[in-house]
Design an enzyme around this catalytic site. Structure first.
Site, PDB file in Angstrom:
ATOM      1  N   HIS A 186      34.165  27.111  27.202  1.00 47.14           N
ATOM      2  CA  HIS A 186      34.269  28.559  27.395  1.00 47.14           C
ATOM      3  C   HIS A 186      34.942  29.177  26.179  1.00 47.14           C
ATOM      4  O   HIS A 186      35.957  28.700  25.718  1.00 47.14           O
ATOM      5  CB  HIS A 186      35.091  28.883  28.642  1.00 47.14           C
ATOM      6  CG  HIS A 186      35.284  30.353  28.835  1.00 47.14           C
ATOM      7  ND1 HIS A 186      34.291  31.153  29.358  1.00 47.14           N
ATOM      8  CD2 HIS A 186      36.314  31.171  28.528  1.00 47.14           C
ATOM      9  CE1 HIS A 186      34.725  32.409  29.381  1.00 47.14           C
ATOM     10  NE2 HIS A 186      35.943  32.445  28.887  1.00 47.14           N
ATOM     11  N   SER A 236      41.844  34.713  35.905  1.00 49.39           N
ATOM     12  CA  SER A 236      40.503  35.302  35.969  1.00 49.39           C
ATOM     13  C   SER A 236      39.483  34.394  35.294  1.00 49.39           C
ATOM     14  O   SER A 236      38.438  34.045  35.868  1.00 49.39           O
ATOM     15  CB  SER A 236      40.536  36.683  35.302  1.00 49.39           C
ATOM     16  OG  SER A 236      39.250  37.168  35.046  1.00 49.39           O
TER      17      SER A 236
HETATM   18  N1  URA Z   1      37.923  37.917  30.548  1.00 47.88           N
HETATM   19  C1  URA Z   1      37.949  37.649  31.866  1.00 47.88           C
HETATM   20  O1  URA Z   1      37.040  37.035  32.395  1.00 47.88           O
HETATM   21  N2  URA Z   1      39.003  38.048  32.588  1.00 47.88           N
HETATM   22  C2  URA Z   1      40.036  38.714  32.044  1.00 47.88           C
HETATM   23  O2  URA Z   1      40.970  39.038  32.753  1.00 47.88           O
HETATM   24  C3  URA Z   1      39.985  39.005  30.683  1.00 47.88           C
HETATM   25  C4  URA Z   1      38.918  38.595  29.958  1.00 47.88           C
END
Ligand code: URA
Ligand code: CA
Length: 434
Positions: A82, A183
């Site tokens: 990622h 997140s």
């Molecule tokens: N990218 C995400 O997926 N979540 C975030 O909080 C910031 C960037």
């Protein structure tokens, strides 16, 4: 349990229990806890932070808020990569077939681009016939057979994150390490990988502009991954300028093909070898990073990585002859060089502004609904630290519009040529493991 008490506890800097975190995530996902209470809690987290235990509990609760992809029918250790988002970041297109060529299973779920960052699916769709609309059974069969497949985002993954992200966006709580880390990690974990290699970008074009912030985010994500049982490591890499030379969908596919032939830009090749060797080691397909890197390098020059790319394309409807004839992809009608206005050393190439210029040409989406033009984009001829003479092209613009004066203006504003000597920035700042 009451949301009021949870807000008060975090406001006063105390640690929330796993039960309290689950109560708030479940209640918010179901619509039982209102936005205003969650906003207050997010602001308390913003100021009071979260412990490593809280961050892991928050991530797990978000993972459990929706569907989870089950990749257990794929044999071997599934390693996902990622990137925290960049401009002209072509690494996935290269890494997927490259590490698959060493037997690492790559079950990639990808998205489309938004704003100045591109998406892997958009790029792949520049290849005639290629599609990501495959069933989960087809996806799993393809990874077992070829070691690589890419599918569009399916299922109702991490609905809690979607709601929280929208709320953070309007409550000035996006820029919080525990909230960003949970997140990102919740989405990776819900996507089913056993191990995760993170490419955390730093510099002007990155989410984390400063190196110490990037290090902190990397450490937060690595800690979450390892706490929830996914072997996770991070590489910190430069995004002060775009990666490689191509920005734009078909142009980046061409750049990926060149790299898979061992003829790609040095920075892009090096980052792919660095991330790739970490993936190979996490998948237990090499004994050391050095050994993994040698094997990956070999497959870039002996044709095996390119061959794997062709097999991957063909298995998802794509025309593999693109590897030898990239001109079968959409082509721009105008090619316009942007000459340097003075001689000197390139000292700045602000990545996100250059990404925005590419978006203005039509390469990216201003909103989720925008149509994109797969042919257009930018090829850089100079990078930071390079000498340029007055009148020499800094870059070439690939456009389908006659009038690109606003794009040229944006690009000139993004690039600085200095009279003083300037060193190229380092490509890799370090790695973060537990
Ligand atoms: N990218 C995400 O997926 N979540 C975030 O909080 C910031 C960037
Ligand atoms: Ca690129």
């Amino acid at each position: 349990m009451r949301m009021y008490d949870i807000i008060q506890k975090k406001r006063d800097g105390e640690q929330l229990s796993e039960q309290e975190i689950r109560f708030f995530i479940d209640g918010y996902t179901k619509g039982e806890i209102p936005d205003y209470q969650v906003s207050a809690l997010l602001m308390a987290v913003f100021f009071q932070d979260m412990t490593e235990e809280e961050r892991a509990a928050l991530t797990s609760a978000m993972v459990d808020s929706g569907d989870k992809i089950d990749l257990s029918a794929i044999s071997g250790i599934k390693v996902d990569k990622h990137s925290t988002g960049g401009v002209g970041d072509t690494t996935t297109l290269i890494l997927a077939p490259l590490v698959a060529s060493l037997g690492v299973p790559v079950a990639k779920m990808s998205g489309r681009g938004l704003g100045h960052t591109g998406g892997t699916i958009d790029k792949l769709e520049a290849i005639p016939g290629f599609h990501v609309e495959i069933t989960s059974d087809e996806f799993i069969n393809l990874v077992n057979k070829n070691k690589v497949a890419v599918v569009g985002q399916t299922g109702n993954l991490t609905p809690a994150d979607k709601k929280l992200y929208s709320l953070r966006d309007v409550t000035a709580t996006v820029n919080s390490i525990p909230l960003i880390a949970s997140s990102i990690m919740s989405k990776k974990i819900a996507s089913g990988a056993d191990a995760i290699v993170l490419d955390v970008k730093t510099g002007a074009g990155a989410f984390m502009k400063e190196l110490d912030e990037a290090n902190e985010l990397a450490a937060a994500m690595v800690s979450i991954g390892n706490r929830v049982g996914r072997n996770t490591m991070a590489v910190i890499s430069d995004m002060s300028q775009p990666l490689g030379n191509a920005i734009g969908n078909a142009l980046e596919v061409k750049e990926a093909i060149d790299t898979l032939k061992g003829e790609g830009p040095e920075d892009l090749t090096e980052l792919c070898l660095t991330l790739g060797s970490q993936m190979v080691v996490l998948a237990n397909k090499a004994d050391s990073l050095e050994q993994a890197k040698e094997q990956l390098k070999a497959n870039l020059t002996n044709g095996k990585a390119l061959e794997k790319f062709k097999v991957f394309l063909e298995s998802q409807g794509g025309d593999p002859s693109v590897a030898d004839n990239p001109e079968i992809m959409p082509q721009a009608s105008h090619k316009v060089e942007l000459p340097a206005l003075k001689s000197g050393i390139v000292s700045e190439m602000v990545a996100d502004n250059i990404g925005t210029a590419a978006m203005m040409l039509g390469a990216g989406r201003a909103t989720k609904e925008s149509e994109i033009d797969l042919a257009v984009g930018i090829i850089l001829h100079k990078k930071i630290g390079d000498h340029v003479s007055e009148g020499e092209p800094l870059l070439t613009i690939y456009a389908n519009n006659e009038d690109i004066s606003d794009v040229k203006e944006k690009l000139y504003a993004s690039i600085t040529v200095s009279d003083q000597p300037v060193e190229a920035p380092p490509l890799i700042y370090g790695t973060v493991t537990e």
